[in-house]
Design a protein around this motif. Structure first.
Motif, PDB file in Angstrom:
ATOM      1  N   THR A  38       0.815  -1.211   0.000  1.00  0.00           N
ATOM      2  CA  THR A  38       0.000   0.000   0.000  1.00  0.00           C
ATOM      3  C   THR A  38       0.852   1.266   0.000  1.00  0.00           C
ATOM      4  OG1 THR A  38      -0.169  -0.092   2.416  1.00  0.00           O
ATOM      5  CG2 THR A  38      -1.921  -1.142   1.148  1.00  0.00           C
ATOM      6  N   ASN A  73      -0.261  -4.943   2.933  1.00  0.00           N
ATOM      7  CA  ASN A  73      -1.679  -5.219   3.159  1.00  0.00           C
ATOM      8  C   ASN A  73      -1.767  -6.649   3.703  1.00  0.00           C
ATOM      9  OD1 ASN A  73      -4.378  -5.932   2.984  1.00  0.00           O
ATOM     10  ND2 ASN A  73      -4.712  -4.972   0.983  1.00  0.00           N
ATOM     11  N   VAL A  84      -2.833  -3.522   8.053  1.00  0.00           N
ATOM     12  CA  VAL A  84      -1.567  -3.175   7.406  1.00  0.00           C
ATOM     13  C   VAL A  84      -0.438  -3.211   8.434  1.00  0.00           C
ATOM     14  CG1 VAL A  84      -2.636  -1.740   5.625  1.00  0.00           C
ATOM     15  CG2 VAL A  84      -1.884  -0.691   7.776  1.00  0.00           C
TER      16      VAL A  84
END
Length: 201
Positions: free
Chosen positions: A111, A189, A166
């Motif tokens: 991410t 993630n 996360v």
């Protein structure tokens, strides 16, 4: 009173619904294992990574703390401004373009990715970070000063907006002589990683 009771009940149901939406914390050590870390080091070994770090170390290697703080403040100010010379220069750097491509290829597994120099200043990143200097944070303090093989895996955090777990994987980046030159942070993630790791039904 009935109306108040009804509002309270709806509020309680909403809160319980939010709580139910948060799944259990993933087993981060089982997911981000030695193989995952080794795979991360492979794409961080692309020549663009050490070349970019070394170039910035040569450019900004002798900065004072006051100069570092000034750059960090400039970054924070630019985030709220239409004029973003420092942010634009960093995001358009070849390393940032490479990191963005790495992130895109994972299809949601990463991410955020950013790479730091020996001062803990950003060299390249896949998206705009909150600040420019990471040298006062654990992601840098628990990697770069601790040698070429240092790894710091931060605690998982629940992202309520994206409804995913996360965690940040942080690693020292070294040159061909095993001398630390910088560090990298990869936000993973965990929800997606757990899904991919689950046995097919």
């Amino acid at each position: 009173m009935r109306r108040l009771a009804g509002i309270f009940l709806l509020s309680s149901l909403a809160m319980s619904g939010q709580a139910a939406a948060e799944p259990p914390v993933p087993d981060i050590k089982a997911l981000v294992d030695d193989a995952f870390i080794a795979q991360t080091r492979e794409w961080l070994a692309n020549p663009i990574v050490p070349l970019s770090i070394n170039a910035q170390n040569e450019l900004r290697g002798n900065l004072s703390q006051a100069e570092i703080d000034a750059l960090d403040q400039q970054w924070v100010t630019e985030r709220e401004s239409n004029d973003k010379p420092l942010i634009s220069a960093t995001l358009s750097a070849p390393l940032s373009i490479y990191l963005l491509r790495v992130q895109a290829k994972t299809l949601g597994l990463y991410t955020e990715i950013f790479v730091m120099d020996a001062n803990g200043l950003n060299v390249g990143q896949s998206s705009i970070t909150g600040d420019y200097w990471q040298g006062d944070e654990a992601k840098f303090q628990k990697t770069f000063p601790n040698g070429a093989n240092a790894v710091f895996l931060d605690e998982p955090e629940w992202d309520g907006d994206r409804k995913i777990w996360v965690a940040q994987l942080n690693l020292t980046i070294a040159d061909e002589t095993a001398k630390p030159i910088g560090a990298a942070t990869v936000e993973v993630n965990l929800t997606e990683l757990a899904r991919r790791a689950a046995p097919a039904s």
